[in-house]
Design an enzyme around this catalytic site. Structure first.
Site, short mmCIF file in Angstrom:
data_model
loop_
_atom_site.label_atom_id
_atom_site.label_comp_id
_atom_site.label_asym_id
_atom_site.label_seq_id
_atom_site.Cartn_x
_atom_site.Cartn_y
_atom_site.Cartn_z
NE ARG A 171 4.20 -8.40 11.43
CZ ARG A 171 3.58 -7.22 11.43
NH1 ARG A 171 2.28 -7.15 11.61
NH2 ARG A 171 4.27 -6.12 11.24
CE LYS B 160 1.89 0.65 5.54
NZ LYS B 160 1.61 0.70 4.08
CD GLU C 21 -2.62 1.29 2.59
OE1 GLU C 21 -3.48 2.18 2.71
OE2 GLU C 21 -2.35 0.47 3.49
#
Length: 718
Positions: free
Chosen positions: A434, A444, A213
């Site tokens: 992850r 983020k 993104e």
């Protein structure tokens, strides 16, 4: 008779040039006998620790790439009559194309592109070994090769293709080197990580995607996703990698972030075969949403956010769930207009009210947002959510295997519901863990808050886990890729320690980092050296004791030298010490401060050279700088600590409560005169201090700024 041995796991930008020159010798003269052998190692088992070994009958073997190539050219004079000096110059310059950091090779590539204007060959009017060495260095470097294949550097791309097409044997030479790597990947795990995860239907082709993104900079977690998708697409299978920007939220996204992501992927050596945008499919996605509304599989909802969360959590149906198709379509039309009425509504998929998997409880699939989009402008006022757009675009783009982190696992049934309900082609999903690190935030939103509130300098702050941050701290791309690929596609969730990460990096920088000297200025001590020459002088010394290819430096000697206070305080009267890069000396006199508060401070020393002394027997081996014979370079040494103090923050922890109050440590020092030649991003070692990356090069009137690179042993870290 001669033999060339190549470490097949080594950097191909180093090994391929020598292989091409050896093959060129065999092609030019059928009587040339060179046996070429590959060993499945990174470094050959020899005292030289080199990637290559070349031996001719009756001669001692040579190891370094430049030495191997020179020996080949001198041993088989098949190219005599060419411009020898220029050929050797370009062979030496081929080292400039070895780094996988695009910033390091961009300038040499552009210079080569300019040089090849109106030229068919690197040197002269016919092919020379310089062409094969430079070609091999570029072809062996994934990043450089990708840059050439883009075709932006027209002269370079033309020459590169010309050399390959005119000498068909090059392809077989490259294939012989690649074959060993491919066989290794097929038969062995990737250095401790198992990649044999039995992805289904790989025989039908593999297409993976990396869908960032564009609302921030890539961090270490994104790097794992990118590297794994690249690995499965390009290395494990001869497939396709698509980079798709998930640009579905105009409130957060910027072209700045999009450009940064492209650049960071290139820096990591990841070259997508295709770059796409979810916004390319806004019309199709809108049409699919209308289909769901018409089929009664979705509904418009104006329930307030907090109420909706409560209802989903407790399995309560929305009051709008049973609205008619016409009512839902009318409300979606208002959303499309972006008016005051439209922004009140969203569209939810009608999956379930009380499914035990809460991800299946009527998730939102479309929202109204009147803000302009950075690519489509004001054309759209409604945007699909990631959970709706991702499976649909995956299917439309031909993605075969969606590799994504475990946090999406509960949403896998949702992903499949979208495809099944709309009768779209299915996509195989593989979840992997992850990458989490102690004392590190990868959100983020939270990272952006650190930037906005001035906790850090920016997204490239060396304390940040962004790709730009860790690169600025001194991480090499090769080490980054190795570390990530060692973790593999495992589903085991662990909190990693940065020490292992930086220890991997040390393996790459230690063999090539030039050695320099820096002396901390605070209370530095002047020592008089008896037995030294009256007039200062310099000598050439190797920049690296074990790697002559790093080059030489000037070491200045004088009768007065500068020593750090901590070293001076450790000396005993008449103790024999070693002055590194000079020899032994005996401490004849130690003077201390007369100030009773600072009585332990040493103010001056007298040393007497004892060059015949045994350096192995001294306890103190110290760095020093001559006070004459060179221009000392002012430097600022900067070290960092973690931004947060807790190893793992829990969901209800307030980040501000765990902010580290002191994360930056600066030390004023002076360095040897050779440091003036360093450029930004160069990596060096200050002996007895550690490894440093040049963040700002020295300019007259401005000191150099050097960032300390962790090695996995320090208490300080990211």
């Amino acid at each position: 008779m001669a033999a060339l041995t190549i470490a097949s796991k080594a950097n191909q930008a180093i090994t391929l040039p020598a292989l091409l020159v050896a093959q060129y010798a065999r092609e030019a003269d059928p009587n040339v006998k060179i046996v070429i052998e590959f060993k499945d190692v990174e470094v050959l088992d020899s005292s030289e620790k080199s990637e290559l070994e070349f031996a001719m009958t009756g001669k001692p073997p040579v190891f370094a790439s430049s030495q191997v190539i020179r020996e080949l050219l001198q041993g088989f004079p098949f190219w005599q009559g060419h411009s020898e000096d220029l050929v050797y110059e370009w062979i030496a310059r081929a080292r400039e194309f070895v780094s996988t950091d695009f910033r390091s090779i961009e300038a040499p590539l552009l210079e080569l592109d300019s040089h090849l204007t109106l030229r068919s060959y690197v040197v002269g009017y016919t092919v020379t070994p310089a062409d094969f060495v430079v070609w091999g260095a570029i072809r062996g470097n994934k990043v450089a090769y990708a840059a050439v294949k883009k075709g932006v550097m027209l002269n370079l791309s033309r020459w590169f293709t010309f050399v390959e097409e005119r000498h068909l044997w090059i392809a077989s030479a490259v294939q012989s080197l690649n074959a060993h790597a491919q066989e290794r990947r097929a038969n062995k795990s990737k250095e401790g990580a198992s990649y044999d995860i039995a992805l289904p239907d790989t025989d039908k082709g593999v297409v993976t995607r990396f869908p960032p993104e564009p609302s921030g900079y890539l961090h270490i977690g994104h790097a794992k996703a990118a590297c794994l998708n690249d690995y499965f697409a390009h290395e494990m299978y001869q497939g396709t990698l698509i980079c798709r920007f998930d640009d579905t939220n105009p409130s957060k996204e910027k072209e700045e972030f999009q450009d940064a992501i492209v650049e960071d992927l290139a820096l990591m050596g990841i070259k997508p075969d295709k770059t796409t945008y979810t916004s390319d499919y806004f019309q199709e996605l809108y049409d699919y949403c209308v289909t769901l509304l018409k089929d009664g599989k979705a509904y418009a909802d104006d329930t307030e956010r907090e109420t909706m969360q409560h209802e989903r959590m407790h399995g309560i149906a929305s009051k709008r769930r049973d609205a008619t198709v016409d009512e839902n379509l009318a409300r979606f039309e208002e959303m499309k207009k972006g008016n005051d009425e439209g922004v009140r509504w969203c569209v939810r998929a009608k999956m379930s009210v009380d499914n035990p998997n809460k991800a299946m409880r009527d998730p939102v699939i479309y929202r109204c947002n009147p803000q302009p989009h950075h690519r489509t402008g004001t054309r759209w006022k409604v945007y699909p959510t990631y959970d709706f757009a991702c499976p649909l675009v995956d299917s439309m783009e031909g993605i075969t295997h969606a590799l994504r982190t475990m946090e999406y696992r509960d949403r896998n049934p949702q992903y499949n519901w979208m495809l099944d309900t709309l009768n779209l082609r299915k996509v195989h999903i593989w979840d992997f863990a992850r990458m989490n690190f102690i004392r590190t935030l990868l959100s983020k939103r939270k990272l952006a808050k650190f930037v906005e509130t001035g906790v850090v300098w920016g997204w490239d702050d060396p304390r940040f886990p962004t790709i730009r941050g860790i690169r600025r701290r001194g991480m090499t791309i090769d080490a980054l890729r190795e570390f990530i690929l060692k973790q593999g596609p495992s589903r085991n969730i662990v909190n990693l320690d940065w020490t292992t990460f930086w220890a991997t990096n040390k393996k790459y920088i230690d063999p090539v980092a030039p050695r320099h000297t820096a002396i901390e200025l605070e209370n530095a001590v002047t020592a008089t050296v008896k037995g030294a020459r009256v007039a200062p002088y310099t000598e050439d010394k190797p920049k690296h004791g074990k790697n002559p290819e790093v080059g030489t430096k000037k070491v200045a000697y004088s009768s007065e030298i500068l020593i750090e206070q901590a070293d001076a305080q450790a000396f005993g009267q008449d103790e024999e010490i070693t002055l590194m890069n000079w020899g032994n000396a005996i401490v004849r006199s130690i003077s201390h401060s007369l100030n009773p508060i600072h009585r332990s401070l040493v103010t001056s020393l007298e040393l007497e050279l004892h060059l015949q002394g045994d350096v192995k027997k001294t306890k103190q081996k110290i760095t020093w700088l001559a006070k004459s014979g060179q221009e000392p370079i002012p430097v600022e040494l900067v070290d960092f600590d973690y931004l947060i103090t807790k190893d793992k923050l829990e969901e209800d922890d307030n980040v501000d409560d765990f902010l580290n109050p002191k994360t930056e440590f600066r030390t004023e020092a002076v360095a040897d005169g050779n440091v003036a030649e360093l450029k930004e991003n160069d990596v060096i070692q200050f002996e007895r201090k550690g490894y440093f990356r040049v963040d700002r090069a020295f300019r007259h009137g401005e000191k150099a700024v050097m960032f300390c690179i962790p090695t996995g042993k320090e208490n300080k870290g990211k």
